[in-house]
Design a protein around this motif. Structure first.
Motif, short mmCIF file in Angstrom:
data_model
loop_
_atom_site.label_atom_id
_atom_site.label_comp_id
_atom_site.label_asym_id
_atom_site.label_seq_id
_atom_site.Cartn_x
_atom_site.Cartn_y
_atom_site.Cartn_z
N ASN A 1 16.41 0.60 9.14
CA ASN A 1 16.66 0.73 10.56
C ASN A 1 15.79 -0.26 11.34
O ASN A 1 14.56 -0.16 11.34
N LEU A 2 16.43 -1.20 12.02
CA LEU A 2 15.68 -2.24 12.73
C LEU A 2 14.84 -1.68 13.87
O LEU A 2 13.89 -2.33 14.32
N ALA A 3 15.17 -0.47 14.33
CA ALA A 3 14.38 0.15 15.41
C ALA A 3 12.99 0.52 14.95
O ALA A 3 12.12 0.84 15.77
N ASP A 4 12.74 0.48 13.65
CA ASP A 4 11.41 0.80 13.12
C ASP A 4 10.45 -0.39 13.18
O ASP A 4 9.29 -0.26 12.77
N MET A 5 10.90 -1.52 13.67
CA MET A 5 10.02 -2.70 13.81
C MET A 5 9.01 -2.43 14.92
O MET A 5 9.39 -2.10 16.05
N VAL A 6 7.73 -2.56 14.62
CA VAL A 6 6.72 -2.27 15.64
C VAL A 6 6.54 -3.48 16.55
O VAL A 6 6.68 -4.63 16.12
N PRO A 7 6.23 -3.26 17.84
CA PRO A 7 6.09 -4.38 18.78
C PRO A 7 5.07 -5.43 18.34
O PRO A 7 5.26 -6.62 18.55
N ARG A 8 3.97 -4.98 17.74
CA ARG A 8 2.94 -5.93 17.31
C ARG A 8 3.47 -6.88 16.25
O ARG A 8 3.12 -8.06 16.22
N ALA A 9 4.35 -6.38 15.38
CA ALA A 9 4.94 -7.23 14.35
C ALA A 9 5.86 -8.28 14.98
O ALA A 9 5.87 -9.45 14.57
N ARG B 1 -8.16 -15.10 1.02
CA ARG B 1 -9.46 -14.45 1.19
C ARG B 1 -10.57 -15.23 0.50
O ARG B 1 -11.68 -15.36 1.03
N GLN B 2 -10.27 -15.75 -0.69
CA GLN B 2 -11.28 -16.53 -1.40
C GLN B 2 -11.62 -17.81 -0.67
O GLN B 2 -12.74 -18.34 -0.80
N ALA B 3 -10.68 -18.32 0.12
CA ALA B 3 -10.91 -19.54 0.90
C ALA B 3 -11.58 -19.25 2.24
O ALA B 3 -11.80 -20.17 3.04
N GLY B 4 -11.90 -17.99 2.50
CA GLY B 4 -12.56 -17.63 3.75
C GLY B 4 -11.62 -17.45 4.92
O GLY B 4 -12.04 -17.42 6.07
N ILE B 5 -10.34 -17.30 4.64
CA ILE B 5 -9.32 -17.12 5.67
C ILE B 5 -9.20 -15.63 5.98
O ILE B 5 -9.13 -14.80 5.08
N GLN B 6 -9.16 -15.30 7.25
CA GLN B 6 -9.03 -13.90 7.64
C GLN B 6 -7.60 -13.42 7.37
O GLN B 6 -6.64 -14.07 7.74
N VAL B 7 -7.50 -12.27 6.71
CA VAL B 7 -6.20 -11.66 6.44
C VAL B 7 -6.10 -10.38 7.27
O VAL B 7 -6.96 -9.50 7.17
N VAL B 8 -5.06 -10.29 8.09
CA VAL B 8 -4.91 -9.17 9.02
C VAL B 8 -3.60 -8.43 8.72
O VAL B 8 -2.53 -9.01 8.81
N PRO B 9 -3.67 -7.15 8.35
CA PRO B 9 -2.44 -6.39 8.13
C PRO B 9 -1.84 -5.89 9.43
O PRO B 9 -2.57 -5.43 10.33
N ILE B 10 -0.55 -5.97 9.55
CA ILE B 10 0.17 -5.35 10.67
C ILE B 10 1.07 -4.28 10.05
O ILE B 10 2.13 -4.57 9.51
N PRO B 11 0.62 -3.03 10.05
CA PRO B 11 1.31 -1.98 9.29
C PRO B 11 2.63 -1.58 9.91
O PRO B 11 2.90 -1.81 11.09
N GLY B 12 3.44 -0.95 9.08
CA GLY B 12 4.75 -0.49 9.51
C GLY B 12 5.42 0.26 8.39
O GLY B 12 4.78 1.01 7.66
N ALA B 13 6.72 0.05 8.21
CA ALA B 13 7.50 0.81 7.24
C ALA B 13 7.05 0.53 5.81
O ALA B 13 6.68 -0.59 5.45
N CYS B 14 7.12 1.57 4.97
CA CYS B 14 6.86 1.46 3.53
C CYS B 14 7.68 2.56 2.86
O CYS B 14 7.50 3.74 3.16
N ALA B 15 8.60 2.17 1.99
CA ALA B 15 9.55 3.12 1.42
C ALA B 15 8.86 4.25 0.66
O ALA B 15 9.25 5.42 0.78
N MET B 16 7.83 3.92 -0.12
CA MET B 16 7.22 4.98 -0.94
C MET B 16 6.46 5.98 -0.08
O MET B 16 6.48 7.18 -0.36
N ILE B 17 5.82 5.54 1.00
CA ILE B 17 5.12 6.45 1.88
C ILE B 17 6.11 7.30 2.68
O ILE B 17 5.92 8.50 2.88
N ALA B 18 7.21 6.68 3.13
CA ALA B 18 8.25 7.42 3.84
C ALA B 18 8.82 8.52 2.94
O ALA B 18 9.02 9.66 3.38
#
Length: 294
Positions: free
Chosen positions: A28-36, A115-132
């Motif tokens: 469902n495309l309505a599950d896309m969060v605004p931050r994403a 991460r090994q190169a010192g680059i910041q990795v930022v998660p933008i959480p949302g849908a995940c089938a196994m958690i749902a």
């Protein structure tokens, strides 16, 4: 931590760009969060598992950011290309075909090297089938184990299932629709016909189905309805009951007392588990409680 969804500013940790790991809807495309949406609109590049598949999502949200393919078979040159753009100060978003990247989807290698190169990795959480699926299954959710996809070949699949038969946590798998019936039959044979399972199919989509019961019952239901052998499937199995003191029969106790005469408790519990079929942790605790009595 800021509440701002902005992705356009430079990382506060370094002069490099930021790698955003962006979850996308599983149906469902309505599950896309605004931050994403904002992230995908403002980064310099989107690394997508399949650009053709993602084009519908991007078009729906009027996202015109250039996208390149990044998947399990991408070579080192593609990974290096993305890393170099991040190191030059550009922001990049990583997406999979659906759901949260890296959860049985590509991306681990890129995230690790970033991460090994010192680059910041930022998660933008949302849908995940196994958690749902877990949230709606009605199975214990305080402890669970995600096992991804089971092997396609029956011998290997049964071997994996056999290794999990005494696992007390709720087990979660992804399964291909053309294998779901075979897998259910294998579970019934190895875990027993009465072990509770839940099948969660086509989550968030028009024909979403969530049904649970003894595995023998669910197997018959799936066999009798070909519609249940289609679409994206999450399969959950109730964990085994934890051993209790009553499970420590006379023979198991005799084995443990013999082992404890010559072995440390940890080794005795490990070997005792192989000899008796009881859980190692259970035997370890029994030994702690009873070692002084040997």
């Amino acid at each position: 931590m800021t509440n701002s969804a902005s992705t356009s500013t430079s990382s506060p940790l370094s002069a490099t760009g930021v790698l955003y790991v962006v979850a996308t809807p599983i149906g469902n495309l309505a599950d896309m969060v605004p931050r994403a949406v904002e992230a995908l609109q403002t980064v310099a590049l989107i690394a997508a598992e399949d650009t053709r598949h993602s084009s519908r999502l991007l078009a729906h949200f009027d996202i015109k950011t250039p996208a390149i393919a990044y998947h399990d078979h991408s070579d080192d040159q593609r990974t290096e290309h993305i890393l170099q753009r991040l190191l030059s100060g550009e922001h990049v978003a990583l997406i999979s075909d659906a759901g949260t990247p890296l959860v049985s989807d590509p991306g681990y290698r890129l995230v690790r090297e970033a991460r090994q190169a010192g680059i910041q990795v930022v998660p933008i959480p949302g849908a995940c089938a196994m958690i749902a699926a877990l949230s709606a299954a009605g199975l214990p959710s305080d402890r669970f184990a995600f096992e991804g996809f089971l092997p396609a070949k029956q011998t290997a699949r049964c071997s994996v299932l056999q290794s999990l038969v005494n696992e007390t946590r709720t087990l979660i798998f992804y399964e291909a629709p053309h294998r779901i019936l075979e897998t259910l039959r294998d579970i019934a044979q190895i875990f027993g016909a009465e072990r509770e399972v839940v099948i969660a199919r086509e989550l968030t989509k028009t024909f979403e189905t969530i049904r649970g019961g003894p595995v023998a019952e669910i197997t018959d239901w799936v066999a009798g309805d070909s519609n249940q052998q289609r679409g994206e499937i999450v399969l959950l199995i109730r964990g085994a009951s934890a051993p209790t003191a009553s499970d420590m029969n006379a023979e198991a106790e005799r084995v443990m007392r013999v082992l404890l005469e010559d072995l440390p408790i940890k080794q005795a519990a490990s070997l005792g588990a192989k000899l008796t079929g009881l859980k190692k942790n259970f035997l370890y605790q029994w030994a702690l409680d009873n070692a002084k009595k040997t």
